[in-house]
Structure formats: C-alpha cells, structure tokens
Scaffold this active site. Structure first.
Site, PDB file in Angstrom:
ATOM      1  N   ASP A   1      -6.935  -3.755   8.254  1.00 36.21           N
ATOM      2  CA  ASP A   1      -6.286  -4.798   7.436  1.00 36.21           C
ATOM      3  C   ASP A   1      -5.705  -5.921   8.283  1.00 36.21           C
ATOM      4  OD1 ASP A   1      -4.950  -2.592   4.843  1.00 36.21           O
ATOM      5  OD2 ASP A   1      -6.966  -3.332   5.289  1.00 36.21           O
TER       6      ASP A   1
ATOM      7  N   ARG B   1     -17.000   0.877  -1.313  1.00 35.75           N
ATOM      8  CA  ARG B   1     -15.729   1.558  -1.560  1.00 35.75           C
ATOM      9  C   ARG B   1     -15.851   2.648  -2.635  1.00 35.75           C
ATOM     10  NH1 ARG B   1     -10.917  -2.367  -1.077  1.00 35.75           N
ATOM     11  NH2 ARG B   1      -9.896  -0.440  -0.480  1.00 35.75           N
TER      12      ARG B   1
ATOM     13  N   ASN C   1       0.794  -1.224   0.000  1.00 36.57           N
ATOM     14  CA  ASN C   1       0.000   0.000   0.000  1.00 36.57           C
ATOM     15  C   ASN C   1       0.830   1.279   0.000  1.00 36.57           C
ATOM     16  OD1 ASN C   1      -2.222  -1.587  -0.157  1.00 36.57           O
ATOM     17  ND2 ASN C   1      -2.808  -1.378   1.995  1.00 36.57           N
TER      18      ASN C   1
ATOM     19  N   CYS D   1     -16.130  -4.110  -3.969  1.00 33.49           N
ATOM     20  CA  CYS D   1     -15.303  -5.318  -3.818  1.00 33.49           C
ATOM     21  C   CYS D   1     -15.903  -6.102  -2.649  1.00 33.49           C
ATOM     22  CB  CYS D   1     -13.842  -4.944  -3.575  1.00 33.49           C
ATOM     23  SG  CYS D   1     -13.514  -4.390  -1.920  1.00 33.49           S
TER      24      CYS D   1
ATOM     25  N   ARG E   1      -2.213 -11.274  -3.935  1.00 36.64           N
ATOM     26  CA  ARG E   1      -2.300  -9.826  -4.223  1.00 36.64           C
ATOM     27  C   ARG E   1      -1.396  -9.049  -3.272  1.00 36.64           C
ATOM     28  NH1 ARG E   1      -8.122  -7.442  -5.173  1.00 36.64           N
ATOM     29  NH2 ARG E   1      -6.691  -5.730  -5.513  1.00 36.64           N
TER      30      ARG E   1
ATOM     31  N   ILE F   1     -14.398   0.570   9.704  1.00 36.10           N
ATOM     32  CA  ILE F   1     -13.936   1.133   8.438  1.00 36.10           C
ATOM     33  C   ILE F   1     -14.750   0.629   7.245  1.00 36.10           C
ATOM     34  CG2 ILE F   1     -11.950   1.510   6.919  1.00 36.10           C
ATOM     35  CD1 ILE F   1     -11.543   2.760   9.676  1.00 36.10           C
TER      36      ILE F   1
HETATM   37  C1  EPZ Z   1      -6.708   1.823   1.702  1.00 31.97           C
HETATM   38  O1  EPZ Z   1      -7.886   1.647   0.951  1.00 31.97           O
HETATM   39  C2  EPZ Z   1      -5.954   0.501   1.612  1.00 31.97           C
HETATM   40  N1  EPZ Z   1      -5.610   0.220   0.213  1.00 31.97           N
HETATM   41  C3  EPZ Z   1      -6.825  -0.617   2.183  1.00 31.97           C
HETATM   42  O2  EPZ Z   1      -6.053  -1.811   2.161  1.00 31.97           O
HETATM   43  C4  EPZ Z   1      -7.145  -0.277   3.643  1.00 31.97           C
HETATM   44  O3  EPZ Z   1      -8.001  -1.259   4.174  1.00 31.97           O
HETATM   45  C5  EPZ Z   1      -7.838   1.097   3.705  1.00 31.97           C
HETATM   46  O4  EPZ Z   1      -7.005   2.097   3.087  1.00 31.97           O
HETATM   47  C6  EPZ Z   1      -8.106   1.542   5.137  1.00 31.97           C
HETATM   48  O5  EPZ Z   1      -6.913   1.605   5.847  1.00 31.97           O
HETATM   49  C7  EPZ Z   1      -4.567   0.881  -0.347  1.00 31.97           C
HETATM   50  O6  EPZ Z   1      -3.918   1.706   0.272  1.00 31.97           O
HETATM   51  C8  EPZ Z   1      -4.255   0.541  -1.772  1.00 31.97           C
HETATM   52  P1  EPZ Z   1     -10.123   4.495   2.516  1.00 31.97           P
HETATM   53  P2  EPZ Z   1      -8.805   2.937   0.597  1.00 31.97           P
HETATM   54  O7  EPZ Z   1     -10.380   5.437   1.401  1.00 31.97           O
HETATM   55  O8  EPZ Z   1      -7.961   4.132   0.422  1.00 31.97           O
HETATM   56  C9  EPZ Z   1     -14.779   5.359   2.798  1.00 31.97           C
HETATM   57  C10 EPZ Z   1      -5.640  -4.081   1.760  1.00 31.97           C
HETATM   58  O9  EPZ Z   1      -6.123  -5.108   2.270  1.00 31.97           O
HETATM   59  N2  EPZ Z   1     -14.586   6.179   1.587  1.00 31.97           N
HETATM   60  O10 EPZ Z   1      -9.143   4.893   3.573  1.00 31.97           O
HETATM   61  O11 EPZ Z   1      -9.709   2.528  -0.534  1.00 31.97           O
HETATM   62  C11 EPZ Z   1     -14.535   3.879   2.543  1.00 31.97           C
HETATM   63  O12 EPZ Z   1     -15.706   3.248   2.034  1.00 31.97           O
HETATM   64  C12 EPZ Z   1      -6.547  -2.926   1.395  1.00 31.97           C
HETATM   65  O13 EPZ Z   1      -4.413  -3.895   1.539  1.00 31.97           O
HETATM   66  C13 EPZ Z   1     -15.678   6.839   1.042  1.00 31.97           C
HETATM   67  O14 EPZ Z   1     -16.797   6.734   1.528  1.00 31.97           O
HETATM   68  O15 EPZ Z   1      -9.665   3.094   1.903  1.00 31.97           O
HETATM   69  C14 EPZ Z   1     -14.152   3.395   3.912  1.00 31.97           C
HETATM   70  O16 EPZ Z   1     -15.333   3.189   4.665  1.00 31.97           O
HETATM   71  C15 EPZ Z   1      -8.007  -3.242   1.652  1.00 31.97           C
HETATM   72  N3  EPZ Z   1     -15.484   7.610  -0.073  1.00 31.97           N
HETATM   73  C16 EPZ Z   1     -13.382   4.574   4.523  1.00 31.97           C
HETATM   74  O17 EPZ Z   1     -13.787   5.719   3.759  1.00 31.97           O
HETATM   75  C17 EPZ Z   1     -14.244   7.746  -0.642  1.00 31.97           C
HETATM   76  O18 EPZ Z   1     -14.112   8.470  -1.648  1.00 31.97           O
HETATM   77  C18 EPZ Z   1     -11.863   4.465   4.463  1.00 31.97           C
HETATM   78  O19 EPZ Z   1     -11.531   4.085   3.167  1.00 31.97           O
HETATM   79  C19 EPZ Z   1     -13.146   7.042  -0.086  1.00 31.97           C
HETATM   80  C20 EPZ Z   1     -13.346   6.277   1.045  1.00 31.97           C
END
Ligand code: EPZ
Length: 427
Positions: free
Chosen positions: A312, A121, A23, A116, A406, A334
């Site tokens: 995670d 997401r 990440n 997913c 992955r 989350i």
């Molecule tokens: C990052 O995903 C990581 N992926 C995820 O890791 C990790 O679980 C997640 O952060 C939380 O720590 C990468 O960095 C590539 P978020 P991300 O935006 O950025 C909501 C793994 O297993 N949200 O921080 O997609 C969302 O639905 C993966 O390695 C919105 O509503 O997560 C969630 O509830 C899985 N609108 C919360 O915010 C948006 O535009 C946090 O999501 C963006 C997010």
C-alpha cells in the site's frame, strides 16, 4: 466529480496528525455484528470507505451514532444477513461481514466483490477457511451464500498466502465456534492485532497475536466492547514520503513508528533524515531543486506481507524514486496489477519501464518532473500522483479524487496546513 489542483515545488513544513487506520476500522466495525448491544469504537476515520461500511451495517439492521472520531454501533436489531451488490461493488472490504454473520447466526449471503483496479482479488481463501469450520458455501448469481446447520465447529485453516481480510474473516467466524481453531500462515499486519484486541475485549479467547499462528478457543457468548482504532500506518507513510519528495521538515504526530519498520529503513537508505519516538516522527530532507545539497539515493524495494515493505506504499515510494540519483527496481509481489500509476507518472516526465512484476525507475533531475493533468485509478495510485504533483514544478490536476477520499481523511486540508499550494475544485 471533484479534482485536486496542486502548484508544486514547495517544501512542506509544520505538524500533521494522523487519523485512525482505515484497514483496522473496517474489520472492527464488522466485528460489532458478532453480538448485540452498543459497541464503542474510538479514533474511527471519517472516510468514504468507513461511511460505506456503516451503510452495509445499516442494511443489516444496525444503528449507529458518530460523535467526532468516536462511533457507537448497536447490532441488536439484526434484520438480515445479506450484503447487496450495490454496496459491495463500491467497497470489497464489505466481505468482512461474512465471518461475524456466520459467528452470530450461522448464515450470510454476500455479493462477491468482483475484481478491482489492482487485481482479481478473489476470496477463495476466505471460503476455504469457512469450510474448515463446517460452513457450506454456494455461489449463485454473483453472490456467495454461506450456511452452517449447527454451531460452527473449530478446525485448522492454512492460508496459501497470509491474507489480511481472510485472516480477519476466519477469526471472526471462529471466536464462537465449538472447540479450538488453528489459523496457520495468518497475516501479521497490525490491523489484525487491533481486531484481536477488540475480540478479546468482547470475551474471545485468542492466542498468538502478531504471529503467523493464531489459536482460537471458541466461547459460548460475547459482550459488546469498547476499542480504539490504531493510527493509520499507510497514511503516516504517505506523509513521510511526501516530505522526502518535496524537501522540508515535518513532525507527524499520533502515529505508530514501530508499524513502519521497512519504510523507515528504505527512506533512511535514500538519505532522508528521520527521528522518531513512540508516537511521532520528525522527517526532513533538503529541497531537491537546483540548490539540492544531497540528491535522493535510488533504492530498490520488494513488497511483502508485514513486516515487509507494504504494497500500500509502493505507488507512493515510486513517486519518490522518480527523483532518485540512479536506478530503483520496484518489485510488486502482492497484487498483479498495481502499476496503474506508472503511465500517469510518465506523463509528468518520469522515466519508468515496467518489466513483468517489476518497475525500473530511472531518476530524473527535479526540473524534468513537470506538473500535468493526471487521473487517479485507485486509492494508493492517487496518493502517488499527489506526491508527484507536490514535488513537480508547475500545475498538476488530479481527477477522480473519489479514489483518494476512500482512504485519506482531509488530505488536501492537512497538506495545505503544511504549506502546500493545493485546492479542491468541482469538475
Ligand atoms: C488488505 O486487502 C488491505 N485491505 C489492502 O489495502 C492491502 O493492500 C492488502 O491487505 C495487502 O496488505 C483491507 O485491509 C481492507 P490480501 P486484502 O487478502 O485482505 C491473494 C488499501 O489500499 N488472495 O492480504 O484483500 C490476493 O489476490 C487496500 O487500503 C487470494 O488469492 O488482501 C493477494 O494477491 C488495497 N485469495 C494476496 O492474496 C483470497 O481469498 C494478499 O491479499 C485472498 C487473497
């Protein structure tokens, strides 16, 4: 599709080295789109997802070379600004090309990632952030088209939730914007700091690293840079939990213990012995078989943005709490659907009840946890099933392990070196 066969009940022992963080590698690879020339990234893990990101960059006209864990990328020959559905649907982090393409050429057309296994997401925070920088976005036929008629204009962005890739995407769009950008409620994960370091090495001016308020002073141009991917804290945490679940004593090297404050606190509360220095852990736990001298204490966790307990590592920690000596409440804040591993763990004898966003885990005696054929549903759920298989007596067969590949480099090889009876077979 391949599967993994585990004969569990064996303690782990020896030394394992952690790979670079998936990440962090993904945003830093995307950042090479910001400026032409050869960028050099060290400690890049060789994973399904990093290979997908390289394919996305190739689609945009980039060329790259890999020498061991060093990857060099040149995006001088940018031929397009479109990330196709075929690639984005396999890896949602492909949306990270939006920000750098906007910063480089003021235009991008990227397939919406879709949901997913763990949740819807959405990327609305990303798009709202771009809009505050003068970008207009339209959604059509499953794609988002983002365009700025002039150079991006600095602005103020407030994230309702501290989105990790949302913060990274807006950062990459803002570094060459005219004027100053303020990002409020920014994500503070170490991977964001790794990206800040690379952008600064490219010539960006960013204040507030590791805080929830980032200040970006736009610059006229950037230069290619050299950067090193930080160790993968989630891989590190997965091995810490695996030793706690199987018993034994393992030294984990090439990691950043300071990136795992919440997990180490919870493992110590559960009775696991953890020693650490700046770059390594030594973790030990008595075996949990009939000879157990100190059963694992059941502890509660609530997943939170960094530095809280990482979502995670929730599935992996749940596999551990299956062997706790009482009741553990696991609260997931989350993602809305991150309990897909529960049904599979129940098939192995775990006693878990889901109540909304919480899972109630009643610990069972080690002999109650039995190997079984199980199916991986997402990346971290598959790690959870491997941990349960390592701890359970008998044979566990984990299918659909492409999920595992992955985000974990050579996992079965690393576990075999620690004494696990684990092998991959073609299904
Ligand atoms: C990052 O995903 C990581 N992926 C995820 O890791 C990790 O679980 C997640 O952060 C939380 O720590 C990468 O960095 C590539 P978020 P991300 O935006 O950025 C909501 C793994 O297993 N949200 O921080 O997609 C969302 O639905 C993966 O390695 C919105 O509503 O997560 C969630 O509830 C899985 N609108 C919360 O915010 C948006 O535009 C946090 O999501 C963006 C997010």
């Amino acid at each position: 599709m391949d599967k993994i066969i585990i004969h569990g009940g064996r303690p782990l022992a020896g030394t394992v080295e952690v790979s670079g963080a998936k990440n962090a590698a993904l945003p830093l690879m995307a950042a090479t789109l910001l400026t032409p020339g050869w960028h050099t990234l060290h400690n890049v893990p060789d994973l399904r997802d990093t290979r997908t990101m390289l394919r996305v960059l190739e689609t945009l006209g980039a060329v790259w070379q890999r020498h061991g864990s060093t990857v060099r990328i040149d995006t001088t020959g940018l031929t397009g600004a479109e990330a196709p559905y075929e690639l984005v649907k396999t890896m949602r982090a492909s949306v990270l090309v939006l920000g750098p393409l906007l910063g480089r050429c003021g235009y991008a057309r990227v397939s919406l990632p879709g949901g997913c296994a763990i949740g819807a997401r959405p990327i609305n925070y990303h798009l709202r952030g771009f809009a505050n920088l003068g970008v207009s976005t339209t959604l059509a036929r499953g794609y988002v088209e983002a365009r700025a008629d002039t150079r991006l204009q600095g602005g103020t962005i407030y994230f309702d939730k501290p989105s990790v890739t949302g913060t990274e995407n807006v950062l990459m769009a803002a570094v060459t914007a005219r004027g100053t950008t303020v990002i409020k409620n920014a994500a503070r994960e170490p991977e964001v700091g790794n990206l800040v370091d690379m952008l600064v090495a490219m010539g960006a001016r960013i204040e507030g690293r590791d805080s929830d308020r980032l200040l970006v002073h736009g610059v006229g141009g950037l230069a290619p840079a050299e950067a090193t991917i930080i160790p993968d804290r989630i891989e590190t945490g997965t091995y810490l939990i695996a030793v706690a679940a199987t018993g034994g004593r393992v030294r984990i090297t090439g990691c950043r213990p300071d990136h795992l404050p919440a997990l180490t606190d919870k493992l110590r509360a559960a009775g696991v012995t953890i020693e650490q220095d700046e770059t390594s852990f030594t973790v030990s736990c008595p075996e949990h078989g009939g000879r157990s001298s100190c059963p694992l204490q059941s502890v509660d966790i609530t997943t939170l943005p960094y530095p809280g307990f990482p979502t995670d590592l929730q599935a992996q920690f749940m596999a551990l709490m299956v062997l706790g000596n009482g009741v553990s409440i696991i609260h997931e804040t989350i993602f809305e659907n991150r309990f897909m591993h529960v049904a599979e763990l129940q098939r192995m004898g775990a006693d878990i009840t889901i109540d909304g966003a919480s899972a109630i885990v009643r610990g069972v005696r080690p002999e109650r946890l039995c190997g079984a054929p199980v199916m991986a549903t997402d990346l971290r759920a598959s790690a959870s099933l491997v941990i349960a298989g390592l701890a359970a007596a008998g044979e566990t067969e984990v299918s659909r392990i492409y999920h595992l590949e992955r985000g974990y480099e050579k996992m079965e090889e690393k576990l075999r070196r620690l004494g696990a009876d684990i092998r991959r077979v073609r299904e």
